[in-house]
Design a protein around this motif. Sequence first.
Motif, PDB file in Angstrom:
ATOM      1  N   ARG A 126       0.828  -1.281  -0.076  1.00  0.00           N
ATOM      2  CA  ARG A 126      -0.187   0.096   0.040  1.00  0.00           C
ATOM      3  C   ARG A 126       0.809   1.297  -0.049  1.00  0.00           C
ATOM      4  NH1 ARG A 126      -2.917   3.156   3.695  1.00  0.00           N
ATOM      5  NH2 ARG A 126      -1.643   2.784   5.452  1.00  0.00           N
ATOM      6  N   PHE A 127       0.645   2.373  -0.703  1.00  0.00           N
ATOM      7  CA  PHE A 127       1.623   3.272  -1.094  1.00  0.00           C
ATOM      8  C   PHE A 127       0.606   4.480  -0.547  1.00  0.00           C
ATOM      9  CE2 PHE A 127       2.550   6.913  -3.612  1.00  0.00           C
ATOM     10  CZ  PHE A 127       4.094   6.572  -4.198  1.00  0.00           C
ATOM     11  N   VAL A 128       1.149   5.269   0.315  1.00  0.00           N
ATOM     12  CA  VAL A 128       0.788   6.647   0.964  1.00  0.00           C
ATOM     13  C   VAL A 128       1.376   7.840   0.575  1.00  0.00           C
ATOM     14  CG1 VAL A 128      -0.002   7.803   3.000  1.00  0.00           C
ATOM     15  CG2 VAL A 128      -0.187   5.344   2.631  1.00  0.00           C
ATOM     16  N   LEU A 129       0.847   8.898  -0.143  1.00  0.00           N
ATOM     17  CA  LEU A 129       1.445   9.838  -0.700  1.00  0.00           C
ATOM     18  C   LEU A 129       0.984  11.116   0.142  1.00  0.00           C
ATOM     19  CD1 LEU A 129      -0.005  12.180  -2.353  1.00  0.00           C
ATOM     20  CD2 LEU A 129      -0.042  10.457  -4.151  1.00  0.00           C
ATOM     21  N   ARG A 130       1.902  11.971   0.337  1.00  0.00           N
ATOM     22  CA  ARG A 130       1.523  13.514   1.110  1.00  0.00           C
ATOM     23  C   ARG A 130       2.388  14.525   0.381  1.00  0.00           C
ATOM     24  NH1 ARG A 130       5.113  10.875   3.871  1.00  0.00           N
ATOM     25  NH2 ARG A 130       6.866  11.848   5.029  1.00  0.00           N
ATOM     26  N   ILE A 131       1.799  15.643   0.177  1.00  0.00           N
ATOM     27  CA  ILE A 131       2.588  16.847  -0.316  1.00  0.00           C
ATOM     28  C   ILE A 131       2.721  17.734   0.748  1.00  0.00           C
ATOM     29  CG2 ILE A 131       1.928  18.846  -2.024  1.00  0.00           C
ATOM     30  CD1 ILE A 131       0.068  16.941  -3.348  1.00  0.00           C
ATOM     31  N   GLU A 132       3.975  18.040   1.050  1.00  0.00           N
ATOM     32  CA  GLU A 132       4.493  19.032   1.889  1.00  0.00           C
ATOM     33  C   GLU A 132       5.315  20.062   1.011  1.00  0.00           C
ATOM     34  OE1 GLU A 132       6.463  16.860   4.952  1.00  0.00           O
ATOM     35  OE2 GLU A 132       4.364  15.760   5.334  1.00  0.00           O
ATOM     36  N   ASN A 133       5.162  21.264   1.406  1.00  0.00           N
ATOM     37  CA  ASN A 133       5.661  22.489   0.815  1.00  0.00           C
ATOM     38  C   ASN A 133       5.917  22.213  -0.607  1.00  0.00           C
ATOM     39  OD1 ASN A 133       6.184  23.759   3.179  1.00  0.00           O
ATOM     40  ND2 ASN A 133       7.866  22.200   3.890  1.00  0.00           N
ATOM     41  N   GLY A 134       4.870  21.810  -1.421  1.00  0.00           N
ATOM     42  CA  GLY A 134       4.939  21.635  -2.811  1.00  0.00           C
ATOM     43  C   GLY A 134       5.575  20.371  -3.288  1.00  0.00           C
ATOM     44  N   GLN A 135       6.358  19.406  -2.350  1.00  0.00           N
ATOM     45  CA  GLN A 135       7.028  18.341  -2.823  1.00  0.00           C
ATOM     46  C   GLN A 135       5.972  17.043  -2.429  1.00  0.00           C
ATOM     47  OE1 GLN A 135      10.506  17.550  -0.618  1.00  0.00           O
ATOM     48  NE2 GLN A 135      11.233  16.579  -2.293  1.00  0.00           N
ATOM     49  N   HIS A 136       6.133  16.008  -3.507  1.00  0.00           N
ATOM     50  CA  HIS A 136       5.377  14.952  -3.298  1.00  0.00           C
ATOM     51  C   HIS A 136       6.114  13.868  -2.797  1.00  0.00           C
ATOM     52  CE1 HIS A 136       3.187  16.661  -6.444  1.00  0.00           C
ATOM     53  NE2 HIS A 136       1.986  15.848  -6.232  1.00  0.00           N
ATOM     54  N   LEU A 137       5.740  13.404  -1.287  1.00  0.00           N
ATOM     55  CA  LEU A 137       6.545  12.283  -0.613  1.00  0.00           C
ATOM     56  C   LEU A 137       5.671  11.164  -0.554  1.00  0.00           C
ATOM     57  CD1 LEU A 137       7.320  14.848   2.138  1.00  0.00           C
ATOM     58  CD2 LEU A 137       8.812  14.440   0.319  1.00  0.00           C
ATOM     59  N   TYR A 138       6.332  10.070  -0.527  1.00  0.00           N
ATOM     60  CA  TYR A 138       5.756   8.731  -0.349  1.00  0.00           C
ATOM     61  C   TYR A 138       6.153   7.774   0.991  1.00  0.00           C
ATOM     62  CZ  TYR A 138       9.749   6.565  -2.462  1.00  0.00           C
ATOM     63  OH  TYR A 138      10.777   5.981  -2.885  1.00  0.00           O
ATOM     64  N   ASP A 139       5.364   7.043   1.417  1.00  0.00           N
ATOM     65  CA  ASP A 139       5.688   5.803   2.307  1.00  0.00           C
ATOM     66  C   ASP A 139       5.115   4.611   1.737  1.00  0.00           C
ATOM     67  OD1 ASP A 139       7.092   7.153   4.434  1.00  0.00           O
ATOM     68  OD2 ASP A 139       5.269   8.208   4.851  1.00  0.00           O
TER      69      ASP A 139
END
Length: 144
Positions: A126-139
């Motif tokens: 399972r892939f979780v994404l988040r956007i912080e300060n305009g950057q796409h991050l994933y776990d």
Amino acid sequence: MPPDQTPSSQTRLASGHFEVKMEPQPAGPETAAVEGSGTQLGRMLLHKRFDGDLQGTGEGQMLTAVSDTPGSAGYVAIERFVGTLHGRTGSFVFQHSGQMDRGAQQLAISVVPGSGSGELAGLAGRFVLRIENGQHLYDFDYTL
């Protein structure tokens, strides 16, 4: 235990960031607003570059439905990843399903069962994404 000796049934975590480019596709009759609802359908190509524990590219297609209610929309997508995961080479497919209801988001991204190849055969996760300060991050929680 070193990463390359981790038992295959153990859940692992991959983290990093990615860049995404969405390329709108030409409108067809199915993309016209649904009469009376204001809902607009669309289709886009996805192009991603992953860095971190996932190293490689993602290519896919997205279908969208954007309603005339502010902050409300839905999308589905299929995306093939090619590259490495914690140094293991291969490919697999992500399946996306997302909704926004007046700004409240729900997103599910998971590996299509049986889609792994090469050293990534048997991958599930399972892939979780988040956007912080305009950057796409994933776990990415996965088993292999």
